[in-house]
Motif scaffolding. Structure first.
Motif, short mmCIF file in Angstrom:
data_model
loop_
_atom_site.label_atom_id
_atom_site.label_comp_id
_atom_site.label_asym_id
_atom_site.label_seq_id
_atom_site.Cartn_x
_atom_site.Cartn_y
_atom_site.Cartn_z
N VAL A 102 50.16 0.01 7.58
CA VAL A 102 50.20 1.19 8.45
C VAL A 102 50.65 2.40 7.62
O VAL A 102 51.59 2.31 6.83
CB VAL A 102 51.16 0.96 9.63
N GLU A 130 48.35 8.24 10.97
CA GLU A 130 47.05 7.62 11.18
C GLU A 130 46.95 7.01 12.58
O GLU A 130 47.94 6.88 13.29
CB GLU A 130 46.79 6.55 10.13
N THR A 184 46.01 3.58 14.44
CA THR A 184 45.98 2.15 14.14
C THR A 184 45.70 1.38 15.41
O THR A 184 46.24 1.69 16.48
CB THR A 184 47.32 1.71 13.53
N SER A 226 45.17 -2.60 17.30
CA SER A 226 45.23 -4.07 17.28
C SER A 226 44.45 -4.61 18.47
O SER A 226 44.51 -4.04 19.56
CB SER A 226 46.68 -4.57 17.31
N CYS A 236 52.52 -3.82 14.40
CA CYS A 236 52.51 -2.42 14.83
C CYS A 236 53.82 -2.04 15.50
O CYS A 236 54.35 -0.95 15.27
CB CYS A 236 51.33 -2.18 15.76
N PHE A 289 52.89 7.47 13.62
CA PHE A 289 51.49 7.09 13.64
C PHE A 289 51.12 6.77 15.08
O PHE A 289 51.99 6.50 15.91
CB PHE A 289 51.21 5.89 12.71
N TYR A 306 49.50 4.35 17.75
CA TYR A 306 49.18 2.93 17.93
C TYR A 306 48.39 2.76 19.21
O TYR A 306 48.86 3.06 20.31
CB TYR A 306 50.47 2.11 17.98
N ASP A 349 41.56 4.95 11.78
CA ASP A 349 42.00 4.80 10.40
C ASP A 349 42.20 3.34 10.00
O ASP A 349 41.84 2.93 8.90
CB ASP A 349 43.30 5.57 10.18
N LEU A 350 42.79 2.55 10.90
CA LEU A 350 43.13 1.17 10.56
C LEU A 350 42.91 0.28 11.76
O LEU A 350 43.46 0.54 12.84
CB LEU A 350 44.59 1.08 10.11
N CYS A 351 42.11 -0.78 11.59
CA CYS A 351 41.89 -1.79 12.63
C CYS A 351 42.37 -3.14 12.13
O CYS A 351 42.00 -3.54 11.02
CB CYS A 351 40.41 -1.89 12.99
#
Length: 243
Positions: free
Chosen positions: A18, A22, A24, A26, A37, A48, A50, A96-98
């Motif tokens: 993380v 960004e 993120t 889940s 997270c 960030f 979530y 950004d993030l998975c």
């Protein structure tokens, strides 16, 4: 610390993916990334966003649920997202993030969540691509995890290629891989394991230049995870073994 369980190794190292400021995400059947997270929210001194598959956006849940799809993960949210919303966000290049699950991962970072064995006569029929087939290729970074580090999960050849594209990292009880020049490379390994052990238990070949033992949990990480899993129920349920 004298011991670092496989469970806390995975959760802590997922959280370390993380980044500040960004977005993120889940997904479903993703208890460990959910915990990661929530841990990152407690342990790191940056903001960030979530988003979770239950629809929560920066939720403030009254409890940590067993299921990563529990509606409690929408409590206190800034807004509520439907599946279409986070798919749309991802395909527009803004996720950004998975954190996305997989049954098998190969050295190219491709994943299989479709079938084990021959497609026409499978040993196991898996649930299929779902969101992963959309989000793995379109997220800026995707990270997966395996609770078992073995040659049947980290494979040279997938039984079926469900998705490929944006894989950035893989975390197991004994190793952290990241992608470089189109292949997964070893980033670090569990301090109670070794490079030789990681190689022996991995089905695909990998480079390990610059890899070293993973940093032990910081005080904030250890404290945050202890608060999230105060009675150890998540760790007992996961039953993750180093060997």
């Amino acid at each position: 610390m004298r011991e670092w369980s496989g469970f806390s190794f995975i959760v802590t190292n997922l959280a370390r993916f993380v980044r500040p400021n960004e977005i993120t995400f889940s997904g479903v059947n993703s208890a460990l990334p959910m915990l990661a997270c929530l841990l990152a929210k407690r342990a790191y001194d940056f903001d960030f966003t979530y988003i979770n598959v239950a629809g929560g956006v920066d939720p403030r849940p009254s409890k940590v649920p067993i299921s990563s799809s529990d509606p409690v993960l929408a409590e206190g949210s800034r807004s509520i997202f439907s599946n279409e919303d986070f798919y749309d966000l991802c395909t527009r290049g803004q996720m950004d993030l998975c954190f996305l699950g997989a049954a098998q991962v190969d050295g190219l970072g491709r994943t299989n969540v479709s079938v084990i064995g021959d497609w026409h006569a499978p040993k196991v029929r898996l649930p299929g691509g779902g969101g992963g087939a959309v989000m793995l290729p379109t997220a800026r970074r995707a990270v997966t995890w395996r609770t078992e580090h073995s040659k049947r999960t980290l494979v040279e050849t997938l039984d079926f290629v469900t998705a490929s594209g944006g894989m950035h990292g893989v975390v197991t009880p004994i190793a952290v891989f990241t992608k470089r020049d189109g292949r997964l490379v070893l980033s670090s390994w569990h301090p109670q394991a070794s490079l030789d052990e990681v190689r022996a238990r991995t089905g695909f070949s990998f480079e390990a230049d610059g890899a070293e033992p993973s940093a032990w949990p910081s005080e904030a990480e250890a404290s945050g995870l202890s608060a999230i899993d105060a009675d150890g129920s998540f760790e007992r349920d996961a039953a993750i073994k180093l060997r």
